[in-house]
Design an enzyme around this catalytic site. Structure first.
Site, PDB file in Angstrom:
ATOM      1  N   HIS A 158       0.812  -1.210   0.000  1.00 28.19           N
ATOM      2  CA  HIS A 158       0.000   0.000   0.000  1.00 28.19           C
ATOM      3  C   HIS A 158       0.850   1.267   0.000  1.00 28.19           C
ATOM      4  O   HIS A 158       0.328   2.378  -0.212  1.00 28.19           O
ATOM      5  CB  HIS A 158      -0.930  -0.003   1.220  1.00 28.19           C
ATOM      6  CG  HIS A 158      -2.311   0.458   0.900  1.00 28.19           C
ATOM      7  ND1 HIS A 158      -2.573   1.549   0.109  1.00 28.19           N
ATOM      8  CD2 HIS A 158      -3.532  -0.021   1.276  1.00 28.19           C
ATOM      9  CE1 HIS A 158      -3.876   1.735   0.005  1.00 28.19           C
ATOM     10  NE2 HIS A 158      -4.499   0.784   0.703  1.00 28.19           N
ATOM     11  N   ASP A 196      -2.384   3.118  -4.240  1.00 26.27           N
ATOM     12  CA  ASP A 196      -3.645   2.953  -3.542  1.00 26.27           C
ATOM     13  C   ASP A 196      -4.470   1.876  -4.213  1.00 26.27           C
ATOM     14  O   ASP A 196      -4.088   1.314  -5.256  1.00 26.27           O
ATOM     15  CB  ASP A 196      -4.403   4.281  -3.524  1.00 26.27           C
ATOM     16  CG  ASP A 196      -3.682   5.344  -2.703  1.00 26.27           C
ATOM     17  OD1 ASP A 196      -3.063   4.962  -1.691  1.00 26.27           O
ATOM     18  OD2 ASP A 196      -3.738   6.532  -3.082  1.00 26.27           O
TER      19      ASP A 196
END
Length: 448
Positions: free
Chosen positions: A416, A420
């Site tokens: 992450h 995104d």
């Protein structure tokens, strides 16, 4: 007369130790230059170690199964007992100062540090990299007696170290097996057929003590080998350093299933993995960050000029990840051939270390193990991994009607920090769309 000491050479890839799998020679055997003398297992693969000397083996250092450090003595060769090696020269006052030619495949590359002992003086040379000036040293103490070594026993022909390890794990004596391969070669299938399917695993290091937490007796303690320790360390590092997230999707793969059944590459149908890989590489061209890497200080993202595609393979040694380099340049046909070649090499223990390192994106086809879904662990230092489940018939709604369709579940685990969910979902959706509409793909079409 001189005794030359060959030390375990530099194994490359930052590896500093190896497990001694099997001696290929015994004390008293005569060897020639470049003859394999031992098989060792590193964190990457099983390799043969060739001798840089010719002569008679006077000592073997280490027992089979023992871990050895790089630079530790491996063998001693009496050059006076046989043909002297070209590297050591014809006289007792000379020693090699040039690097020996490198070897490829599953034979170790480079010879590392060697040492030659002479009566009255000792000289040292390094056989990796540029030639080194050799300086005379003070006379050493008398050489110790040769280390006793296990006597080699005669076996039926066996090539693969994986077959030997499998037989050892199952408690089988290879000398008692009849090989079904050429010239009586013992194959993996011979070992598996000789072992009852319900046979219990071999227990190592039995311990009669009791566990303080469970109060149960400890039946056995099995040390992790070098390979398993490395895998464990990489997985632990991945989980501790990477804030991962997962997206997944169920995909109607009926059209792909039918297309594959009508295509032939040579004598066989192309593998489903080849199609998935081709679709994945096309998607990564749009979302290259998912085949990139964070810098060591995690302050920047590096993107590469191409994709080295790793794919997980279950082997007798455990899970390994062979690598197809610059996979984006390959056609479906070429990908299929590379997957076949590397899978066979990995399972037989003959994949070169370079073929098991350097991936930038990995596909984990856990469907081949009979499961539908999984959230895989990212192959550190990569930033994403694609998981592929079984292609299985399920009820599916098409045009308002429930019909049987061939469905596969895909999962994408991603770091992450580098992107995104929108980027990860876009990449996964691109792969899914290609699976659902594959007919524009031609086996020999150039890559996207």
């Amino acid at each position: 007369m001189s005794v030359q000491v060959f030390r375990l050479p530099d194994l490359g890839e930052g590896l500093t130790e190896a497990a001694l799998v099997r001696w290929l020679v015994s004390v008293g055997d005569e060897v020639v230059v470049d003859q394999p003398v031992a098989e060792v297992e590193t964190a990457k693969s099983v390799v043969e170690v060739p001798s840089p000397f010719g002569g008679v083996i006077s000592a073997l250092h280490g027992d089979e199964g023992e871990d050895l450090r790089v630079g530790a003595p491996l063998i001693e060769v009496d050059a006076g007992g046989g043909s002297p090696s070209p590297e050591s020269g014809q006289s007792g006052s000379q020693v090699a100062s040039e690097p020996v030619a490198q070897r490829s495949g599953n034979v170790l590359v480079g010879y590392g540090t060697t040492e030659t002992r002479h009566t009255g003086r000792r000289r040292r040379a390094t056989l990796v990299g540029a030639p080194t000036r050799v300086a005379a040293q003070p006379a050493p103490a008398p050489a110790p007696a040769a280390v006793a070594a296990p006597t080699r026993t005669s076996h039926h022909p066996v090539i693969s170290p994986v077959v030997r390890q499998l037989a050892k794990t199952r408690g089988l004596d290879l000398a008692s097996l009849a090989g079904s391969g050429p010239g009586g070669l013992i194959t993996r299938r011979d070992v598996e057929n000789a072992t009852p399917s319900a046979a219990p695993a071999t227990l190592v290091g039995a311990d009669s003590g009791a566990d303080a937490r469970t109060a149960l007796g400890i039946r056995s303690t099995t040390p992790l080998g070098i390979f398993r320790r490395t895998v464990a360390a990489n997985m632990a590092r991945s989980r501790s350093e990477i804030p991962e997230a997962t997206v997944w999707v169920d995909v109607d793969a009926t059209d792909l299933w039918e297309l594959r059944s009508r295509m032939r590459l040579g004598e066989r149908h192309p593998s489903l993995l080849s199609f998935i890989a081709r679709f994945t590489l096309s998607a990564l061209a749009t979302y290259p960050v998912l085949a990139g890497r964070l810098t060591a200080d995690a302050t920047a993202i590096e993107e590469f000029d191409g994709v080295n595609l790793g794919f997980a393979v279950d082997t007798p040694r455990g899970l390994v990840v062979p690598v197809v380099r610059h996979a984006e340049t390959l056609t479906l046909r070429e990908l299929n051939g590379e997957f076949d070649r590397l899978t066979g090499a990995a399972r037989e223990g003959r994949a070169a270390p370079a073929e098991l390192a350097g991936s930038t994106f990995t596909i984990n086809n856990y469907g081949s193990l009979g499961v539908d879904g999984s959230a895989a662990i990212i192959n550190h230092p990569e930033v994403a991994i694609l998981g592929v489940g079984r292609f299985i018939e399920r009820p599916w709604v098409v045009g308002g009607t429930i019909v049987p369709r061939r469905i596969v579940q895909l999962s994408l685990v991603f770091d992450h920090r580098v992107c995104d969910g929108g980027v990860a979902a876009g990449m996964l959706r691109a792969v899914a769309d290609s699976i659902e509409h594959p007919f524009d793909l031609l086996a020999d079409a150039p890559p996207a």
